[in-house]
Design an enzyme around this catalytic site. Structure first.
Site, PDB file in Angstrom:
ATOM      1  N   SER A 171       0.853  -1.194   0.000  1.00 44.26           N
ATOM      2  CA  SER A 171       0.000   0.000   0.000  1.00 44.26           C
ATOM      3  C   SER A 171       0.881   1.233   0.000  1.00 44.26           C
ATOM      4  CB  SER A 171      -0.870   0.005   1.266  1.00 44.26           C
ATOM      5  OG  SER A 171      -1.518   1.248   1.428  1.00 44.26           O
ATOM      6  N   TYR A 211      -3.096  -0.254  10.459  1.00 48.21           N
ATOM      7  CA  TYR A 211      -3.058  -0.652   9.038  1.00 48.21           C
ATOM      8  C   TYR A 211      -1.685  -0.323   8.458  1.00 48.21           C
ATOM      9  CZ  TYR A 211      -4.397  -0.745   4.048  1.00 48.21           C
ATOM     10  OH  TYR A 211      -4.468  -1.002   2.701  1.00 48.21           O
TER      11      TYR A 211
END
Ligand code: NAP
Length: 254
Positions: A145, A158
Site C-alpha cells: 500500500s 493498518y
C-alpha cells in the site's frame, strides 16, 4: 507478438478476489490466459465471481478459505494443487481496514488487522511456496500500500501491517529466490473499492486526495492490472523483492 507478457495456462490463485482490487487483478490475469482460482471467505461471494468468469466463457475455480486460518489455508492450497493443478502465480491480496484514532483503537481490531493483513500473507505464501519450491519456479505478488511508506491519521495499525507486508516481501525474496521463486509487491495508492467506501463518500477527503496526488485523481482498479501481469509474467524474470508503486505519484511528492 512476443510471449513476454503471456500467462497461458498458468494457474493463478488470488486471495480476496471476489471483489475490489483482487477481482480486477484475477480478471486481468485471466485475460492474459491464466486459469483463475478465486478465493474469499464467503462461498457465495466466490461462487458469484466464478460464475462471472464462466459467463464470459472462461473456466474458473474457487478455493474458499479464511487467510487467517492456517489449517484452512493449507487445506485450500493443497486441494487446489491436487484438483486444479500447480499454482504458478499467487497474489496475496486479502486485506482489511479499520479507522479510528489510535488512542481509542480497540485491541480486538488490532489483532484482526495483524491476523488478516500480515499472518494471511505469511500463511498463504508459505503454503503455496512449499509447492513452488519443489518445482523450482513460481511468482508471488504481495499487495502492499501507499501506507507501506506513509502514515495517515486514524490508521496506524493498518500502516504497521502494510509496512510489514513490504518487508515480508523482501524476506520471502531473500529466502526463496534461490529456489527459482520471484516475490514482489504492488503498492496501490487510493482506489475506489468497498474497503475505501467511507473515504469515497467523503467529499472533503476526495478533494484533499485529488490535490495531494500528482495525477490529480483516484485510481481505477483496472490500472493495477498491468503491474500484476508484468510481475506474473516472464517479462519480470530477474525482478525480485521489489515493490512497485501504482499510485499516481503520491509517494514521491509532498
Ligand atoms: P475489498 O474491496 O474490501 O475486498 C476484500 C476482499 O478480500 C473480498 O473479496 C473479501 O471477500 C476478501 N477477504 C477479506 N478478508 C478475508 C480473509 N480473512 N480471508 C480471505 N478473503 C478475505 O478490499 P480492496 O480495497 O479491494 O483491497 C484489497 C487489498 O488491497 C487489501 O490488501 C488492501 O489493503 C489493499 N489496498 C487497497 C487500496 C484501495 O485503495 N482500495 C489501497 C492500497 C492497498 P469475503 O468478504 O467474502 O472474504
Amino acid at each position: 507478438m512476443s510471449d513476454r507478457f503471456k500467462l497461458n495456462g498458468k494457474i493463478a490463485l488470488v486471495t480476496g478476489s471476489s471483489q475490489g482490487i483482487g477481482h480486477a487483478l484475477i480478471s486481468g490475469l485471466a485475460e492474459e490466459g491464466a486459469i483463475p482460482v478465486v478465493n474469499a471467505r464467503s462461498t457465495d461471494h466466490a461462487k458469484a465471481a466464478v460464475k462471472a468468469f464462466e459467463d464470459k466463457g472462461i473456466k474458473a475455480y474457487s478455493a474458499v478459505f479464511d487467510v487467517t486460518d492456517k489449517s484452512a489455508v493449507e487445506a485450500g492450497v493443497n486441494q487446489t494443487e491436487a484438483e486444479v493443478g500447480p499454482i504458478e502465480i499467487l497474489i496475496n491480496n486479502a486485506g482489511i481496514q479499520y479507522r479510528t484514532p489510535l488512542e481509542d483503537y480497540p485491541e480486538e481490531q488490532w489483532h484482526r488487522l495483524l491476523e488478516t493483513n500480515i499472518s494471511g500473507v505469511f500463511f498463504t505464501g508459505q503454503a503455496v511456496a512449499r509447492h513452488m519450491i519443489k518445482r523450482g519456479r513460481g511468482k508471488i505478488i504481495n499487495i502492499c500500500s501507499v501506507q507501506s511508506e506513509l502514515a495517515r491519521p486514524g490508521i496506524a495499525p493498518y500502516t504497521a501491517t502494510k509496512g510489514a507486508v513490504r518487508n515480508l516481501t523482501r524476506g520471502m525474496c531473500t529466502d526463496w529466490a534461490k529456489y527459482g521463486l520471484q516475490i514482489n509487491g504492488i503498492a496501490p495508492g487510493y482506489f475506489k473499492t468497498p474497503l475505501n467506501q467511507a473515504l469515497v463518500d467523503n467529499p472533503e477527503f476526495s478533494a484533499w486526495l485529488e490535490k495531494r496526488t500528482p495525477a490529480g485523481r483516484w485510481g481505477d482498479v483496472d490500472e493495477l492490472v498491468g503491474a500484476a501481469v508484468f510481475l506474473a509474467s516472464p517479462a519480470s524474470s530477474f525482478i525480485n523483492g521489489h515493490v512497485l508503486a501504482v499510485d499516481g505519484g503520491i509517494t514521491v511528492s509532498v
